[in-house]
Design a protein around this motif. Structure first.
Motif, PDB file in Angstrom:
ATOM      1  N   SER A 111       0.824  -1.220   0.000  1.00 56.56           N
ATOM      2  CA  SER A 111       0.000   0.000   0.000  1.00 56.56           C
ATOM      3  C   SER A 111       0.856   1.267   0.000  1.00 56.56           C
ATOM      4  N   THR A 112       2.090   1.157   0.451  1.00 52.01           N
ATOM      5  CA  THR A 112       2.941   2.347   0.514  1.00 52.01           C
ATOM      6  C   THR A 112       3.777   2.523  -0.755  1.00 52.01           C
ATOM      7  N   ARG A 113       3.642   1.588  -1.685  1.00 52.08           N
ATOM      8  CA  ARG A 113       4.515   1.588  -2.870  1.00 52.08           C
ATOM      9  C   ARG A 113       3.934   2.316  -4.067  1.00 52.08           C
ATOM     10  N   THR A 188      -0.669  -2.601 -11.132  1.00 57.53           N
ATOM     11  CA  THR A 188       0.029  -3.861 -10.916  1.00 57.53           C
ATOM     12  C   THR A 188      -0.018  -4.228  -9.429  1.00 57.53           C
ATOM     13  N   HIS A 189       0.259  -3.234  -8.593  1.00 58.36           N
ATOM     14  CA  HIS A 189       0.177  -3.497  -7.151  1.00 58.36           C
ATOM     15  C   HIS A 189      -1.247  -3.851  -6.740  1.00 58.36           C
ATOM     16  N   PHE A 192      -2.111  -7.447  -7.446  1.00 62.59           N
ATOM     17  CA  PHE A 192      -1.605  -8.371  -6.426  1.00 62.59           C
ATOM     18  C   PHE A 192      -2.395  -8.263  -5.125  1.00 62.59           C
ATOM     19  N   ILE A 193      -2.785  -7.041  -4.805  1.00 68.53           N
ATOM     20  CA  ILE A 193      -3.573  -6.852  -3.580  1.00 68.53           C
ATOM     21  C   ILE A 193      -4.895  -7.608  -3.689  1.00 68.53           C
ATOM     22  N   ALA A 194      -5.545  -7.472  -4.867  1.00 66.08           N
ATOM     23  CA  ALA A 194      -6.814  -8.184  -5.067  1.00 66.08           C
ATOM     24  C   ALA A 194      -6.594  -9.692  -4.999  1.00 66.08           C
TER      25      ALA A 194
ATOM     26  N   GLU B 235       9.705  -4.242  -5.088  1.00 63.77           N
ATOM     27  CA  GLU B 235       8.865  -4.005  -6.275  1.00 63.77           C
ATOM     28  C   GLU B 235       8.428  -2.553  -6.300  1.00 63.77           C
ATOM     29  N   ASN B 236       9.401  -1.680  -6.196  1.00 64.12           N
ATOM     30  CA  ASN B 236       9.066  -0.271  -6.077  1.00 64.12           C
ATOM     31  C   ASN B 236       8.909   0.338  -7.471  1.00 64.12           C
ATOM     32  N   VAL B 237       7.731   0.134  -7.997  1.00 60.74           N
ATOM     33  CA  VAL B 237       7.473   0.606  -9.356  1.00 60.74           C
ATOM     34  C   VAL B 237       7.290   2.120  -9.362  1.00 60.74           C
TER      35      VAL B 237
END
Lengths: 240, 240
Positions: A111-113, A188-189, A192-194, B235-237
Motif C-alpha cells: 500500500s505504501t509503494r 500492478t500493485h 496483487f492486492i486483489a 517491487e518499487n514501481v
C-alpha cells in the motif's frame, strides 16, 4: 485412584482449552492484520501499513506455540475421536491463519509503494471485496471457537462471491492500465492486492473445511462451490 | 507375549513407512505438476497445460490419505519424540505440497490465456527462475524422504536467489507493459506466473523448515535469509 483420574481429566481439558484460547488469539490478531491492511490501502494510512507486518512475529510465535502444545497433548494425553480430530485440525488451521497474516502484511507493505493521486482509479470494488473477505474470515474464526459446523458450511458457500469480485476487479484494473500507462505501476500493485485478498478468502474456506471435518468427521465435497484456481480461467485478458 | 509385541512394532513401522511412501508419491506428483506448468508456459505446450491441473484431485486425495493415516497412527500407536514430530510434520508438509500443486495448476491454466506472438517478451528469466525453484523443490522432497536436516538447511538458504529472480522479472515485466499497451495482457499473466513460482519456492522453504524441525527437534531461525514478503519491498514501481 479416582482423584488422580479426575486430575488427569481436568488438566487434559485445561490443555485443550488452552489450545483453543491460543487459536482464538491467533485468529484475532490475523483479523486485525487484515483490517489494517485494508485501511492502509483504502485510506492510504501509513500507520496501518506499518501495523499489519509488525504483528507477523507474534502470529508466527503463536503458530509454534499451538504446535508445541498439540505435540504435548498428542504425546501425553493420546486424545481420541473428536478431540484427536480437533488437535489435528488445529495444526492445519494455524498454517492457514499464518498464511492469512502473511498475505495481509504483504498487502499492507504494498500500500505504501504507489499512489493514486490522479483520482482516476476507483477502489470501491476492492473495498466491497475486502468487507466480504473480512466477514468470511470472522465467521470462519467463530466456527473454530464455537466448533460450529453450520457456520463452517456457510463460509464455505460464501467464497464464490469473493471470486466474482476478484474477477471483476481484475478486468477493471487491466482496463485502467490500457487507458493510461501511468496506471500500470499502481494497478500492478492493486492486482496483487486483489489476488492476495482472494487468497485470504481461500484460506478462510480451508479453515471452514477443517472445522467441519473436525466437528462432524465428514469431509465437505471435494469440489468447492467456488474456485481459487477456476477463477483464473475467467481472467481472459484480450491484450489487443 | 513377545510375539504380539513384535507384531505391534512391525505394523507400527509399516504404517510409518506407508505414510512416508504416500508423502513421496505426493511429492513426486507435485514435482511433475511444476515441470508441466513450466513446459506449458515456456514452450506454449497445450498438453502440458492440461496435464498439471488434471493431477490436482490425486494430490488432494493423497493429502487426505496422509491425514487419515496420521490420525490413525496418533490414535492407535501414540508415537513419541522423533516419530511424533515426523507425523505432525507430515500433516503440515502435505498442506505445503497441496498448495504447490495448486500454484502449478494455476500457472498451467494461465499459460493458455495469452500468447507472446510478437516475440518481444523474453521468457529466459522465467526459465532460469523455474529451474531454480524446481531444484529447490526436488531437494526439499529429498529431504523429506531421507529425513535429511543438512539438505533441508541447504534449501532454506537457496530461497534468497529465487526472490532475486522474482524481483528482476517483476521489473522487466512492468517495463514491457509501459513500452507497449499490447503487452499489458500477457505481462499481467506473466507477473502472476512469476509470483506463483516465487510462492512455490516459499513453500519448498517451509517444507525444509518442517523437515529440519522433525529431524532435529530444533527450529531454524525465525528470520529467513530470504523474504517472500520482504521481496515485495523491492517491487518499487515508479509509474511515471
Amino acid at each position: 485412584m479416582p482423584s488422580e483420574s479426575v486430575h488427569t481429566v481436568r488438566s487434559y481439558e485445561q490443555e485443550l482449552g488452552r489450545m483453543r484460547a491460543l487459536m482464538t488469539r491467533m485468529g484475532g490478531i490475523v483479523e486485525s492484520q487484515v483490517a489494517q491492511a485494508l485501511t492502509a490501502v483504502i485510506e492510504s494510512d501509513e500507520e496501518a501499513a506499518q501495523a499489519a507486518p509488525a504483528q507477523d512475529p507474534q502470529v508466527d510465535a503463536l503458530e509454534r506455540e499451538v504446535e508445541t502444545l498439540a505435540i504435548r497433548l498428542l504425546a501425553l494425553r493420546n486424545p481420541m475421536a473428536g478431540d484427536l480430530r480437533e488437535v489435528v485440525a488445529a495444526l492445519k488451521i494455524t498454517g492457514d491463519l499464518e498464511r492469512i497474516g502473511d498475505y495481509a502484511a504483504s498487502i499492507a507493505r504494498r500500500s505504501t509503494r504507489f499512489d493514486l493521486a490522479d483520482g482516476r482509479i476507483s477502489l470501491s470494488g476492492l473495498e466491497s471485496m475486502g468487507r466480504l473477505v473480512q466477514e468470511n474470515l470472522r465467521r470462519a474464526i467463530d466456527a473454530i471457537v464455537q466448533q460450529d459446523a453450520d457456520q463452517a458450511m456457510d463460509v464455505w458457500h460464501a467464497d464464490r462471491a469473493v471470486d466474482e469480485y476478484y474477477t471483476a476487479m481484475f478486468r477493471a484494473l487491466v482496463t485502467y492500465m490500457m487507458e493510461d500507462p501511468r496506471h500500470i505501476g499502481p494497478c500492478t500493485h492493486l492486482l496483487f492486492i486483489a489476488k492476495n485478498l482472494e487468497r485470504i478468502g481461500d484460506h478462510a474456506t480451508n479453515i471452514a473445511e477443517r472445522v467441519y471435518y473436525a466437528v462432524t468427521g465428514d469431509n465437505l465435497p471435494a469440489l468447492r462451490p467456488r474456485g481459487g484456481a477456476q477463477s483464473d480461467l475467467t481472467e481472459n485478458v484480450s491484450p489487443r
